[in-house]
Design a protein around this motif. Structure first.
Motif, mmCIF file in Angstrom:
data_model
loop_
_atom_site.group_PDB
_atom_site.id
_atom_site.type_symbol
_atom_site.label_atom_id
_atom_site.label_comp_id
_atom_site.label_asym_id
_atom_site.label_seq_id
_atom_site.Cartn_x
_atom_site.Cartn_y
_atom_site.Cartn_z
ATOM 1 N N SER A 230 137.566 95.609 58.076
ATOM 2 C CA SER A 230 137.829 94.832 59.289
ATOM 3 C C SER A 230 137.044 95.321 60.497
ATOM 4 C CB SER A 230 139.321 94.870 59.623
ATOM 5 O OG SER A 230 140.057 94.224 58.619
ATOM 6 N N GLY A 231 136.714 96.609 60.529
ATOM 7 C CA GLY A 231 136.034 97.147 61.703
ATOM 8 C C GLY A 231 134.541 96.906 61.738
ATOM 9 N N ALA A 232 133.971 96.414 60.652
ATOM 10 C CA ALA A 232 132.505 96.296 60.577
ATOM 11 C C ALA A 232 132.020 95.027 61.262
ATOM 12 C CB ALA A 232 132.062 96.355 59.126
ATOM 13 N N LEU A 233 132.305 94.907 62.548
ATOM 14 C CA LEU A 233 132.023 93.680 63.292
ATOM 15 C C LEU A 233 130.547 93.319 63.263
ATOM 16 C CD1 LEU A 233 134.269 94.291 66.455
ATOM 17 C CD2 LEU A 233 134.890 93.222 64.287
ATOM 18 N N THR A 234 129.698 94.323 63.387
ATOM 19 C CA THR A 234 128.252 94.075 63.444
ATOM 20 C C THR A 234 127.746 93.498 62.127
ATOM 21 O OG1 THR A 234 128.208 96.072 64.803
ATOM 22 C CG2 THR A 234 126.085 95.130 64.190
ATOM 23 N N ALA A 235 128.204 94.072 61.026
ATOM 24 C CA ALA A 235 127.781 93.583 59.707
ATOM 25 C C ALA A 235 128.308 92.161 59.476
ATOM 26 C CB ALA A 235 128.279 94.522 58.612
ATOM 27 N N TYR A 236 129.551 91.912 59.859
ATOM 28 C CA TYR A 236 130.112 90.556 59.752
ATOM 29 C C TYR A 236 129.234 89.547 60.502
ATOM 30 C CZ TYR A 236 134.830 90.889 57.624
ATOM 31 O OH TYR A 236 135.888 90.998 56.756
ATOM 32 N N LYS A 237 128.943 89.903 61.743
ATOM 33 C CA LYS A 237 128.195 88.982 62.607
ATOM 34 C C LYS A 237 126.824 88.663 62.004
ATOM 35 C CE LYS A 237 127.844 86.965 66.756
ATOM 36 N NZ LYS A 237 128.828 85.980 67.229
ATOM 37 N N ALA A 238 126.163 89.686 61.486
ATOM 38 C CA ALA A 238 124.836 89.479 60.909
ATOM 39 C C ALA A 238 124.917 88.604 59.658
ATOM 40 C CB ALA A 238 124.208 90.832 60.572
ATOM 41 N N LEU A 239 125.935 88.863 58.816
ATOM 42 C CA LEU A 239 126.083 88.067 57.598
ATOM 43 C C LEU A 239 126.417 86.614 57.940
ATOM 44 C CD1 LEU A 239 126.075 88.145 54.481
ATOM 45 C CD2 LEU A 239 128.525 88.654 54.567
ATOM 46 N N ALA A 240 127.258 86.428 58.952
ATOM 47 C CA ALA A 240 127.610 85.062 59.381
ATOM 48 C C ALA A 240 126.348 84.272 59.725
ATOM 49 C CB ALA A 240 128.558 85.116 60.585
ATOM 50 N N GLY A 241 125.386 84.967 60.305
ATOM 51 C CA GLY A 241 124.138 84.312 60.694
ATOM 52 C C GLY A 241 123.256 83.922 59.514
ATOM 53 N N MET A 242 123.492 84.535 58.358
ATOM 54 C CA MET A 242 122.677 84.233 57.171
ATOM 55 C C MET A 242 123.245 83.094 56.343
ATOM 56 S SD MET A 242 122.032 88.075 55.733
ATOM 57 C CE MET A 242 121.238 89.323 56.748
#
Lengths: 391, 391
Positions: A230-242
């Motif tokens: 849940s804390g990996a906000l940066t990785a989530y955001k980047a994956l959302a963009g892909m």
């Protein structure tokens, strides 16, 4: 009225299997005040919760949770939030606190609902409840063949949506994952809503997650749940963009309202899935549902335990008409199924209805509690500070 | 070598006072492997940590922490991170895990330092350690007069910096807080570095915090610490925008690297203060220190317990020359002071040096452990699953 007792019951199947099935044990909470009894459930490791309920004080901001609950006034709805704040302030440095509070908060809403003779969702501010479309939530099979059979079975049982998660997914090669996803789609048929749960398998490793993007798009998954913690906000955001048509889902690991808020603000998720039994009960979950509305994020319950927990998890978004998908665990262990006299079964349209009875509308079955009750005793500083309470 | 044992010792003063003094109890961790012994400390509520170490498994992602540690290979530095990942994966749904892991991680670094005959900071990648300027960390007095006397005493003892926190601060009126701040400045003298710790008293209430901005600026505080809980990123950010010369500080509530990262990315803090005994040990704390460097944020240790914990908390930023301020608890209870044979005392320049001895360079005193040891026994499922280990 004042809270007279708060009791934790640790229930367990005789044997716990090393699989991602959260229905193998349960932590049931009973609260008593003014002649009423409220029930709740912590979706949490039972023993550390029991320990945090009764642990000796360490300092002013690290007190046992029980001291902030027992004896408190519970006369009106506002008291629930006040007690929650007190717990969080007095047990700030006790990490397990949010999980402990969750079951207690749920029990307070149940109790107040019984007192005021209203369903919990009404007390939360909703005028009425809307039906939800359950998705069958199951584990991936050990092989694509097994996954396909599970999916066919779910379709035959009348479900329009299914979620596959955990098991071998994400642990092997990209090709193996693609075959699992393809099998799920094949078994479910072209029209079924397919949801995928990676169970935080990639922790915060964007590269490994991004290798699965094509297979997820190819099988037309509606969402990819918990690629990361849940804390990996940066990785989530980047994956959302892909991702193109697939959206990200997450939030079950959030143990505060703020954590869920951050996922909506900074992680680019399309679905927020908090567990009322972890985030601090109905109070915090309703806050999340309210904020999700303002952000255009869809609220979905996270539930993998009893129908008591299921009822609790539906209340916070019962009145949001547009958020129709709900998690519905399909492979409950006997303990979780037998825990309540009532069950929330799909109607002829395949939809689930939150109970219209007071509180959660669920009655724990004393025989089930006795049958699965774990005998626990904790001694510290020369005293027995916890022993399994009487039913 | 393999990890042969992991033992938790719960120590406590005979009486615990209801004040914000974290040195009244301790959770000491002992790890044994290949003939070496490593020591660590969890800055956490002891009993829930002990319970989480040994709790029966709930499901595949909710296992007792001990199962991911005992029997693991510990041959090289990389094994520490591998074991940490294993713990977090296997105990994902056990909220207390990060606090439990913290003491174990510290003990692993201590043990590897002894094996390789190097201080922990060298193993963490620093070539050398730089001296730190300790600030005396004390509670606000009950009255401004008492606070002024504390501040004078600190100045007379040779400290150039002092932090006042908790006590009545933030609980009364704006005027009362202003008088406390003025008294602290007066006692410390015009040149002293004055730090203020609000102890999360305003939770996430921006309005109440912002009323104190003028008094904080007037007394020339260097930082305002923890106006809010760690998750209140939005409130932090807004308050940061209202301050002129005062900077915000926070992070002790962070129990993962990600949480600390979010405070640096989204909360506008100028100082990040994680506790190695809560965030996952030296491993996670070093990650925070590295990230802080890239963001222009100053790293400061959070420490309010023994000198074993103090040594651990200094290692992650020992090699960062520019980050000189360090927290130095000044009112330790006898338990915390007597826990180690060595103490980190200010030199003639008033500066603190991290030990140059292997590992943490601190030796627990067996007599102290015996003296303050709390007898604990936990029974579950018909077995004794924890009893206080032999020293």
């Amino acid at each position: 009225m004042r809270i007279e007792s708060v009791d934790f019951f640790y229930l367990s199947m005789p044997e716990i299997l090393d699989i991602g099935d959260g229905s193998q044990d349960a932590l049931l909470v009973r609260l008593q005040a003014g002649g009423y009894t409220g029930w709740g459930e912590c979706e949490a490791s039972p023993l550390p919760c029991i320990a945090g309920l009764v642990a000796p004080m360490s300092h002013s901001a690290c007190k046992p949770v029980r001291t902030s609950v027992l004896g408190q006034r519970l006369d009106e709805i506002g008291d629930i939030a006040r007690i929650g704040r007190l717990v969080r302030e007095n047990s700030l440095d006790l990490l397990q606190t949010d999980h402990i509070l969750s079951g207690i908060d749920v029990a307070m809403w149940d109790l107040m609902g019984k007192k005021l003779e209203l369903p919990a969702y009404r007390l939360l501010g909703y005028e009425r409840a809307y039906p939800k479309t359950p998705y069958a939530s199951v584990l991936f099979g050990d092989t694509p063949q097994e996954t396909m059979e599970k999916a066919s079975h779910i379709r035959d049982a009348g479900y329009r949506a299914a979620k596959f998660g955990w098991g071998p997914f994400g642990k092997g090669t990209v090709q193996e994952d693609a075959e699992q996803l393809q099998a799920a789609r094949e078994g479910l048929g072209g029209e079924g809503i397919l949801l995928v749960d990676a169970g935080t398998i990639w922790y915060d490793d964007l590269a490994r997650a991004s290798q699965r993007v094509e297979a997820l798009e190819a099988c037309r998954a509606t969402w990819l749940e918990e690629p990361f913690v849940s804390g990996a906000l940066t990785a989530y955001k980047a994956l959302a963009g892909m991702l193109r048509s697939v959206r990200l889902a997450g939030g079950e690991g959030c143990h505060t309202y703020h954590m869920a808020q951050h996922m909506m603000d900074y992680a680019g998720i399309g679905y927020v899935q908090v567990d009322a039994g972890r985030i601090g009960g109905l109070s915090a979950a309703k806050q999340v549902a309210d904020y999700a509305q303002t952000r255009g994020v869809t609220y979905v319950n996270h539930t993998f335990t009893s129908h008591l927990a299921l009822s609790a998890s539906l209340q916070p978004f019962a009145g949001i008409r547009s958020d129709v998908i709900c998690e519905y665990p399909l492979e409950l262990k006997p303990l979780a199924w037998e825990l309540t006299q009532e069950h929330l079964l799909p109607d002829s349209n395949g939809q689930i209805h939150v109970p219209e009875a007071p509180g959660l509308g669920m009655t724990p079955e004393p025989g089930t509690i006795s049958k699965y009750l774990v005998d626990v005793e904790i001694r510290a500083k020369g005293e027995v500070i916890y022993s399994t309470p009487e039913i």
